[in-house]
Write a protein that holds these residues in place. Structure first.
Motif, PDB file in Angstrom:
ATOM      1  N   ARG A  85     -14.768 -15.951  13.976  1.00  0.00           N
ATOM      2  CA  ARG A  85     -14.431 -15.086  15.271  1.00  0.00           C
ATOM      3  C   ARG A  85     -15.522 -14.790  16.120  1.00  0.00           C
ATOM      4  N   GLN A  86     -15.604 -14.994  17.330  1.00  0.00           N
ATOM      5  CA  GLN A  86     -16.527 -14.965  18.117  1.00  0.00           C
ATOM      6  C   GLN A  86     -16.548 -13.737  18.977  1.00  0.00           C
ATOM      7  N   ASP A  87     -15.196 -13.066  19.320  1.00  0.00           N
ATOM      8  CA  ASP A  87     -15.043 -11.662  19.900  1.00  0.00           C
ATOM      9  C   ASP A  87     -15.717 -10.573  19.080  1.00  0.00           C
ATOM     10  N   LEU A  88     -15.993 -10.616  17.894  1.00  0.00           N
ATOM     11  CA  LEU A  88     -16.558  -9.581  17.055  1.00  0.00           C
ATOM     12  C   LEU A  88     -18.010  -9.651  17.218  1.00  0.00           C
ATOM     13  N   LYS A  89     -18.438 -10.590  17.867  1.00  0.00           N
ATOM     14  CA  LYS A  89     -20.132 -10.450  18.208  1.00  0.00           C
ATOM     15  C   LYS A  89     -21.069 -10.141  17.046  1.00  0.00           C
ATOM     16  N   GLY A  91     -23.630 -10.737  13.934  1.00  0.00           N
ATOM     17  CA  GLY A  91     -24.870 -11.248  13.515  1.00  0.00           C
ATOM     18  C   GLY A  91     -24.839 -12.462  13.070  1.00  0.00           C
ATOM     19  N   LYS A  92     -25.731 -13.257  13.062  1.00  0.00           N
ATOM     20  CA  LYS A  92     -25.750 -14.465  12.159  1.00  0.00           C
ATOM     21  C   LYS A  92     -25.687 -14.075  10.706  1.00  0.00           C
ATOM     22  N   GLY A  93     -26.647 -13.164  10.350  1.00  0.00           N
ATOM     23  CA  GLY A  93     -26.529 -12.723   8.846  1.00  0.00           C
ATOM     24  C   GLY A  93     -25.183 -12.265   8.270  1.00  0.00           C
ATOM     25  N   LYS A  94     -24.640 -11.374   9.122  1.00  0.00           N
ATOM     26  CA  LYS A  94     -23.329 -10.742   9.077  1.00  0.00           C
ATOM     27  C   LYS A  94     -22.221 -11.988   8.927  1.00  0.00           C
ATOM     28  N   ALA A  95     -22.245 -12.801   9.759  1.00  0.00           N
ATOM     29  CA  ALA A  95     -21.348 -14.076   9.832  1.00  0.00           C
ATOM     30  C   ALA A  95     -21.528 -14.796   8.420  1.00  0.00           C
ATOM     31  N   ALA A  96     -22.850 -15.196   8.236  1.00  0.00           N
ATOM     32  CA  ALA A  96     -23.123 -15.963   6.971  1.00  0.00           C
ATOM     33  C   ALA A  96     -22.547 -15.349   5.483  1.00  0.00           C
ATOM     34  N   LEU A 137     -17.044 -23.492  12.183  1.00  0.00           N
ATOM     35  CA  LEU A 137     -16.823 -23.535  13.638  1.00  0.00           C
ATOM     36  C   LEU A 137     -16.252 -22.184  14.366  1.00  0.00           C
ATOM     37  N   GLN A 138     -15.929 -22.210  15.385  1.00  0.00           N
ATOM     38  CA  GLN A 138     -15.726 -20.865  16.053  1.00  0.00           C
ATOM     39  C   GLN A 138     -14.513 -20.843  16.662  1.00  0.00           C
ATOM     40  N   VAL A 139     -14.057 -19.593  16.645  1.00  0.00           N
ATOM     41  CA  VAL A 139     -12.499 -19.205  17.242  1.00  0.00           C
ATOM     42  C   VAL A 139     -12.862 -17.907  18.127  1.00  0.00           C
ATOM     43  N   PRO A 140     -12.053 -17.882  19.591  1.00  0.00           N
ATOM     44  CA  PRO A 140     -12.359 -16.871  20.286  1.00  0.00           C
ATOM     45  C   PRO A 140     -11.882 -15.564  19.849  1.00  0.00           C
ATOM     46  N   ASN A 141     -10.921 -15.529  19.140  1.00  0.00           N
ATOM     47  CA  ASN A 141     -10.152 -14.342  18.802  1.00  0.00           C
ATOM     48  C   ASN A 141      -9.216 -14.323  17.597  1.00  0.00           C
ATOM     49  N   GLY A 173     -11.495  -3.640   8.140  1.00  0.00           N
ATOM     50  CA  GLY A 173     -10.080  -4.178   8.308  1.00  0.00           C
ATOM     51  C   GLY A 173     -10.148  -5.441   9.278  1.00  0.00           C
ATOM     52  N   SER A 174     -11.177  -5.626   9.906  1.00  0.00           N
ATOM     53  CA  SER A 174     -11.474  -6.876  11.047  1.00  0.00           C
ATOM     54  C   SER A 174     -11.378  -8.081  10.365  1.00  0.00           C
ATOM     55  N   ALA A 175     -10.410  -8.796  10.711  1.00  0.00           N
ATOM     56  CA  ALA A 175     -10.683 -10.421  10.187  1.00  0.00           C
ATOM     57  C   ALA A 175     -11.690 -11.093  11.033  1.00  0.00           C
ATOM     58  N   THR A 176     -12.514 -11.579  10.004  1.00  0.00           N
ATOM     59  CA  THR A 176     -13.694 -11.865  10.591  1.00  0.00           C
ATOM     60  C   THR A 176     -13.768 -13.554  10.410  1.00  0.00           C
TER      61      THR A 176
END
Length: 198
Positions: A85-89, A91-96, A137-141, A173-176
């Motif tokens: 998800r891209q709307d959560l902004k 960081g790269k480490g968090k996303a990894a 891949l990325q998704v907006p929301n 609880g955010s879906a990441t």
């Protein structure tokens, strides 16, 4: 495009829309219940270093195990797709870290003989056929992520949504990340072909 191809495209679109709508309604009805510690398997992340805790919540979206053995007949590369998800902004480490959680959760589903998702043939194709290929891949929301989740389920692809514990960058609880597969690339492309690389 022939009339039969057009009819097939319309049929798949209608089925995907209806599946997404009803899965979304079902997920919303589940998420309004109070949280418990024993209702379902859920992976959460508490930091970018991917510290894991056993926080469990009564939201059954991650607990749907799909029998994907019908996909074994589809030839070609098998991969896993991780949709961030891209709307959560994040960081790269968090996303990894979140992608790692999704990968492990999907692998546990498909290799567990007690799960409906158990598919050792697909695992072998994924592990030995092309080196456990993964694509991010990325998704907006979250709404778009829910739609992808519903499409995956309707096509017989296992899907898993990672929810964060909320201790660092984003709300609890955010879906990441949405993890899909492992499944044939031909099928995954039907779900994610419009998405950009992360």
């Amino acid at each position: 495009m022939g009339a039969s191809n057009f009819t097939q495209v319309i049929s798949v679109g209608v089925v995907s829309f209806l599946t997404g709508y009803y899965v979304h309604q079902w997920l919303n009805s589940k998420s309004s219940r109070p949280r418990t510690r024993s209702s379902i398997r859920k992976v959460t992340s508490s930091s970018e270093e991917s510290t894991e805790e056993s926080f469990e919540e009564d939201s059954d979206d991650e607990g749907i195990d799909i029998n994907s053995t019908s996909l074994n007949e589809i030839p070609g590369e098998v991969r896993m797709t991780l949709v961030v998800r891209q709307d959560l902004k994040m960081g790269k480490g968090k996303a990894a870290a979140q992608c790692s959680h999704a990968t492990l959760a999907l692998y546990k589903k498909i290799t567990n003989p007690q799960s409906d998702a158990y598919n050792p043939d697909m695992v072998r194709r994924w592990e030995y056929g092309n080196g456990q290929a993964k694509i991010t891949l990325q998704v907006p929301n979250e709404d778009e992520m829910d739609t992808l989740f519903a499409q995956a389920i309707s096509l017989g692809v296992n899907a898993y949504v990672v929810h964060d514990a909320g201790r660092t960058q984003i709300a609890a609880g955010s879906a990441t990340v949405l993890g899909l597969g492992p499944a044939p690339k031909l099928v995954l492309d039907q779900i994610t072909s419009e998405l950009k690389l992360y």
